[in-house]
Write an enzyme that holds these catalytic residues in place. Structure first.
Site, PDB file in Angstrom:
ATOM      1  N   PHE A 275       0.819  -1.241  -0.034  1.00  0.00           N
ATOM      2  CA  PHE A 275      -0.051   0.027   0.031  1.00  0.00           C
ATOM      3  C   PHE A 275       0.956   1.479   0.030  1.00  0.00           C
ATOM      4  O   PHE A 275       0.341   2.237   0.393  1.00  0.00           O
ATOM      5  CB  PHE A 275      -1.077  -0.177   1.186  1.00  0.00           C
ATOM      6  CG  PHE A 275      -1.599  -1.396   1.371  1.00  0.00           C
ATOM      7  CD1 PHE A 275      -2.675  -1.819   0.403  1.00  0.00           C
ATOM      8  CD2 PHE A 275      -1.414  -2.135   2.477  1.00  0.00           C
ATOM      9  CE1 PHE A 275      -3.211  -2.999   0.617  1.00  0.00           C
ATOM     10  CE2 PHE A 275      -2.013  -3.291   2.491  1.00  0.00           C
ATOM     11  CZ  PHE A 275      -3.043  -3.888   1.532  1.00  0.00           C
ATOM     12  N   GLY A 502      -0.545  -8.543  -4.772  1.00  0.00           N
ATOM     13  CA  GLY A 502      -1.724  -8.973  -4.455  1.00  0.00           C
ATOM     14  C   GLY A 502      -2.888  -8.528  -5.597  1.00  0.00           C
ATOM     15  O   GLY A 502      -4.059  -9.021  -5.493  1.00  0.00           O
ATOM     16  N   PRO A 668     -11.274  -9.675 -14.558  1.00  0.00           N
ATOM     17  CA  PRO A 668     -12.435  -9.211 -13.932  1.00  0.00           C
ATOM     18  C   PRO A 668     -12.491  -9.572 -12.530  1.00  0.00           C
ATOM     19  O   PRO A 668     -12.943  -8.983 -11.298  1.00  0.00           O
ATOM     20  CB  PRO A 668     -13.708  -9.571 -14.536  1.00  0.00           C
ATOM     21  CG  PRO A 668     -13.199  -9.852 -16.029  1.00  0.00           C
ATOM     22  CD  PRO A 668     -11.633 -10.065 -15.902  1.00  0.00           C
ATOM     23  N   GLU A 743      -5.517   1.981  -6.704  1.00  0.00           N
ATOM     24  CA  GLU A 743      -5.401   3.116  -5.971  1.00  0.00           C
ATOM     25  C   GLU A 743      -6.850   4.079  -6.190  1.00  0.00           C
ATOM     26  O   GLU A 743      -7.528   4.480  -5.248  1.00  0.00           O
ATOM     27  CB  GLU A 743      -4.286   4.285  -6.171  1.00  0.00           C
ATOM     28  CG  GLU A 743      -2.972   3.549  -5.610  1.00  0.00           C
ATOM     29  CD  GLU A 743      -1.656   4.110  -6.053  1.00  0.00           C
ATOM     30  OE1 GLU A 743      -1.142   4.954  -5.318  1.00  0.00           O
ATOM     31  OE2 GLU A 743      -1.256   3.858  -7.103  1.00  0.00           O
TER      32      GLU A 743
END
Lengths: 778, 195
Positions: A275, A502, A668, A743
């Site tokens: 992150f 991830g 997807p 993000e």
């Protein structure tokens, strides 16, 4: 609900593109089949690394089995300002298993790296660890203890006595205003900018709104604490890392140690979340290396959760003054966005909240400004949508307030101010379907049933609030490289020094190869997270997909061309002597155009006939002229329902529907997970997350996962994530058409929650997180 | 910290001996070697991990988590907080889920431990593992071993049938990537096969 159908289609027309074809047309000349959707590209595809992750076989930094490894434990400063007066390790040195202690008085010479993002040398903090005896913040590394086992290292570290000369730290922004300054730029973007006359237009505006919004200091808290395992073989260093940037780690560690890049090898196949806090290179990666050289054994340094709160960055608190002026019809006439953030005494990182405001809506008069103060807290770093995320919280909250003053529906207000071009850069958008996002999410959410009156909607005794906000994030792209090999058994491999936190890079890499070469995904192996592979950018800025996948497709084309050349040059081949452009490929076979595929050969047959193990193609692509012509930006819409129990003033998010325009969605399955991920972290930002410092000594009060609350399963309601899924025609010339997705999904969530809280209660909370104490105070 | 009459060493020694006597009377536990002026001591214990019995000499300060990871070379179980706050280290002890960072290895002499490495049967994923892949119930994968161990144990627990019941029962396992909706879907799919 306003009918926006059809309007979104207009936004795909580009005034400067008179040819009707964009860069995408370039790829039609190559040999590869179109990405038509017949293969795995664009279809739900299970994770390539799924089995490894569910069986415990995926190796994270601290998991690699290294023989004779010993353990390091870091000692961090307990004061936030001052000097280290004395370090007494005499008792520690006698402890069982003790091997070494390193500190500023007892460490090898280290060097400041060049601190240049573009050349992939970017430390989290330019001050080098153990540089001197100065202490700038609590949690700064003071010493490192190495012992045979983890228990022995912890015990020995507990015996080290450190004396300090204590100076009073400055923690609170208000106390630090004597240090305030205006930073010039943030990664090339100007932080002070103006167009038109924001002041005059505000004075003349029919409807005005001005308020200050604040967001707290937040920590990334990936589930995997940072870890670094160092092993020297002569003068060559292997670092097992958890990094979002293997190339950056290699370059930065090498420069800090003063050794050639070629001598440093970074291995980081799995990253337990990042992150942003594993993007730049932090001191632990150097500490393990110098400790290992010192003791002559491999060294493992695994940070504790508490240490993670000062060892690898955070998001600065922000105070944002937003001023909006509008005509009575809702058309924005003036926007001013003034941001005050914190940075550290030893480096600069600016949470650039205003840069999105320059272009998110159409408005002739816009001003932004940023100011920073220096406090005795570690250096901030990018955290999921740095700038955009707190910035959209403020701007989108302010728009909601303006909508109430104007008595205009908040969705309608945004549509009336839709930016048909990027008015800041004066470029057309590469593609933009924001109106479709509003429409898709609003319809699914049932927005038309909303009574805009605050406190008007109830569920039994619970107050119900519906709020929305716009989401946005740039469509970044950096140079990226990859290699693809077609092997003699007809399978393929694809490699790149990119990373998979991830987001699903392992899988999307395979999907691109599968479609390009006609090989089933099960027969393709992807490898990443290794600095020896072809270079790729940091997995940050949502740029991996757009940077790496086009290079992979290019590498496929080259590998296939080599295979065709091999067949043509093979006397035993049915394609012998043909011209290259007479040969085509389909489903893992090459054959003469116009003939039956069975008349040709499989890839395996071509290679076996020439006794070759493989053919290899390389791809290296970088953004080019299209960046001058177009503005690349992703957009979305977040719709949130909250329910509030007025008796205990607790807000809970009960439903979220979001729609995103991120160009083509490559997978997807993993894209939806990215959507959930950002939305859930946004719920945490809105309602829970807040790092609290003790002003007296600069220590962190809640440096653990019980007191720094993040969403758990019980906090998360049903979420719905929708995608426009229309390719960006200009972002690459390989027909991939995908912008990043990691993000944008968090942007706007906090504002949508805050707007829903206002709708439910009539209380406007302008200070995150929206905790019960704040709801009770209003 | 040590008091004259009763200290941590004598407590652990007594507790371990009592545990061994009750659970595994046929195994002779060697007398631990305790050096009087050294705070650490080690203890020999027997752990049955994923069906295999192992005799180990463990540092009495070593958690079950660190023993699995650092001493037994089983790195599938993850350390997220070391404080029992995140659930990444969840394993089964005698069939029940437990945070392996909150318990010392020496307390588990004779216990049966199941870790993420022990769920698959001869390469065949367990139903919960397969459901996690099918429902994309993870991103980075770091919390996943703990999530799956919790979810697997949950199948044997008296947990209600609503989504909120399951969410509550899984709330000791933090997933910072936010795979919660997919984790819920994975567990529901396995539970529906069970019933």
């Amino acid at each position: 609900m306003q009918d926006t159908s059809g309007q979104g289609q207009n936004s795909q027309q580009h005034p400067t593109d008179t040819t009707g074809v964009g860069a995408a047309a370039d790829h039609t000349s190559n040999r590869l089949p179109e990405l038509s959707g017949n293969g795995s590209f664009g279809r739900p595809t299970p994770r390539h690394d799924g089995t490894l992750k569910v069986t415990g076989q995926a190796r994270y930094a601290a998991d690699h089995p290294i023989r004779r490894v010993v353990h390091a434990v870091a000692i961090q400063s307990t004061i936030a300002n001052g000097r280290v007066k004395n370090i007494d390790a005499s008792a520690a040195e006698k402890a069982p298993g003790f091997l070494a202690i390193l500190h500023h008085g007892k460490a090898p010479k280290l060097y400041r790296p060049s601190n240049d993002f573009m050349s992939a040398t970017k430390p989290g903090e330019i001050r080098v660890v153990f540089e001197d005896d100065r202490v700038y913040y609590a949690g700064q590394y003071i010493a490192l203890v190495v012992a045979e086992t983890l228990q022995q290292a912890n015990y020995a570290a507990s015996l080290v006595k450190i004396e300090y000369d204590f100076l009073h730290p400055v923690i609170d922004t208000d106390q630090a205003m004597n240090t305030v300054y205006d930073p010039e730029q943030f990664f090339g973007e100007k932080l002070t900018a103006q167009r038109g006359d924001p002041d005059g237009s505000y004075a003349a505006a029919a409807v005005k709104h001005e308020a200050t919004y604040s967001t707290p200091l937040e920590h990334h808290n990936p589930m995997e604490p940072s870890a670094s395992m160092a092993e020297w073989n002569g003068d060559e260093l292997t670092l097992y890392e958890t990094t979002q940037w293997v190339v950056g780690a290699r370059n930065t560690v090498a420069e800090t140690l003063g050794v050639p890049q070629e001598k440093v090898h970074i291995v980081s196949p799995f990253i337990g979340g990042g992150f942003g806090c594993k993007g730049f290179i932090w001191p632990h990666s150097v500490l393990s290396a110098i400790a290992s050289r010192q003791v002559g054994r491999p060294v493992k340094l695994n940070l504790t959760r508490k240490q993670m709160f000062s060892a690898c960055g955070h998001r600065s608190e922000t105070r944002q003054k937003v001023r909006l002026g509008a005509a009575a019809d809702g058309k924005l006439t003036s926007i001013f966005h003034d941001t005050l953030v914190q940075t550290s005494p030893v480096d600069e990182f600016i949470e650039s909240c205003g840069t999105t405001t320059e272009m998110l809506y159409s408005c002739p008069n816009v001003g932004i400004a940023h100011h920073a103060v220096r406090v005795n807290i570690a250096t901030p770093t990018p955290m999921r949508a740095p700038g955009e995320n707190p910035g959209t919280y403020a701007l989108e909250s302010a728009l909601d307030e303006l909508a109430y003053k104007l008595k205009i529906d908040p969705v309608e207000l945004r549509i009336r101010n839709h930016a048909d071009t990027n008015e800041h850069t004066k470029q057309p958008w590469s593609s933009k379907y924001l109106k479709d996002c509003y429409r898709m999410a609003a319809e699914k959410f049932g927005w038309s049933k909303r009574n805009p009156e605050p406190r008007s909607m109830r569920d039994g005794k619970l107050l119900v609030g519906w709020g929305m906000a716009t989401a946005t994030y740039p469509g970044m792209r950096n140079p990226g490289a990859a290699k693809v090999r077609i092997l003699q058994d007809g399978s393929a491999t694809v490699v790149s020094a990119t990373q998979d936190m991830g987001g699903g890079t392992y899988t999307t890499m395979v999907q691109v190869v599968s479609d390009a070469l006609g090989i089933p995904v099960e027969r393709i192996q992807s490898t990443l997270g290794d600095s020896m592979l072809p270079p790729a950018p940091v997995s940050g800025g949502s740029m991996t997909t757009a940077s790496v996948l086009p290079a992979i497709r290019k590498a496929c084309e080259q590998a296939l061309t080599k295979l065709v050349q091999t067949a043509i040059g093979d006397e035993n081949s049915p394609m012998h002597g043909k011209k290259e452009d007479e040969i085509t490929a389909q489903n893992g076979r090459v054959f003469v155009k116009g003939s039956s595929p069975s008349s040709g050969n499989t890839y395996a047959e071509v290679l076996a006939s020439k006794k070759m193990a493989a053919v290899e193609g390389e791809g290296f692509l970088q953004p080019g002229e299209e960046r001058k012509k177009y503005a690349f930006q992703s957009f979305g819409a977040q719709f949130v329902e909250v329910k509030i129990d007025p008796e205990i003033a607790r807000a809970r998010v009960t439903r979220v529907v979001s729609a995103f325009d991120v160009g083509k969605v490559v997978n997807p399955t993993t894209a939806r997970s990215q959507g959930y991920s950002g939305i859930i972290m946004g719920i945490g930002m809105a309602l829970m997350e807040h790092t609290i410092y003790d002003d007296r000594d600069g220590s962190i009060v809640n440096s653990n996962l019980a007191d720094y609350a993040v969403p758990v399963n019980a906090d998360v309601p049903d979420l719905e994530v929708l995608f426009v899924d229309k390719p960006d025609p200009y972002i690459d010339d390989q027909g991939i058409g995908a912008r990043g997705i990691g993000e944008i999904t968090i942007t706007g969530v906090a504002a949508a929650v805050a707007n829903a809280v206002y709708h439910a209660t009539g209380q406007r909370i302008r200070d995150l997180p929206i905790t019960p104490d704040k709801l009770l105070q209003v | 910290m040590d008091s004259p009459g009763w200290n941590r060493r004598s407590f652990l020694k007594a507790a371990a001996a009592a545990g061994a006597a009750a659970a595994m009377p046929d195994i002779a536990v060697p007398e631990p070697q305790v050096k009087p002026d050294v705070p650490a001591s080690s203890q020999s214990i027997r752990l049955k991990v994923n069906g295999t019995s192992r005799q180990l000499n463990v540092d009495t300060r070593a958690t079950l988590l660190d023993t699995l990871r650092e001493q037994m070379g089983m790195a599938g179980t993850k350390k997220g907080c070391d404080h029992g706050q995140c659930g990444a280290c969840t394993v089964h002890v005698n069939g029940r889920r437990i945070n392996s960072c909150l318990t010392f290895a020496v307390m588990h002499d004779g216990d049966e431990i199941t870790t993420i490495e022990g769920l698959a049967d001869a390469g065949q994923l367990s139903p919960m593992q397969a459901a996690f892949v099918e429902h994309d119930a993870f991103q980075c994968g770091y919390c996943t071993p703990g999530q799956i161990m919790s979810a697997t144990a949950l199948l044997r627990e008296p947990v209600g049938n609503t989504d909120d019941d399951l969410r509550e029962a899984m709330s000791g396992n933090i997933c910072r990537c936010g795979a919660y909706p997919n984790i819920l879907a994975a567990i529901k799919s396995v539970r529906s096969q069970h019933s």
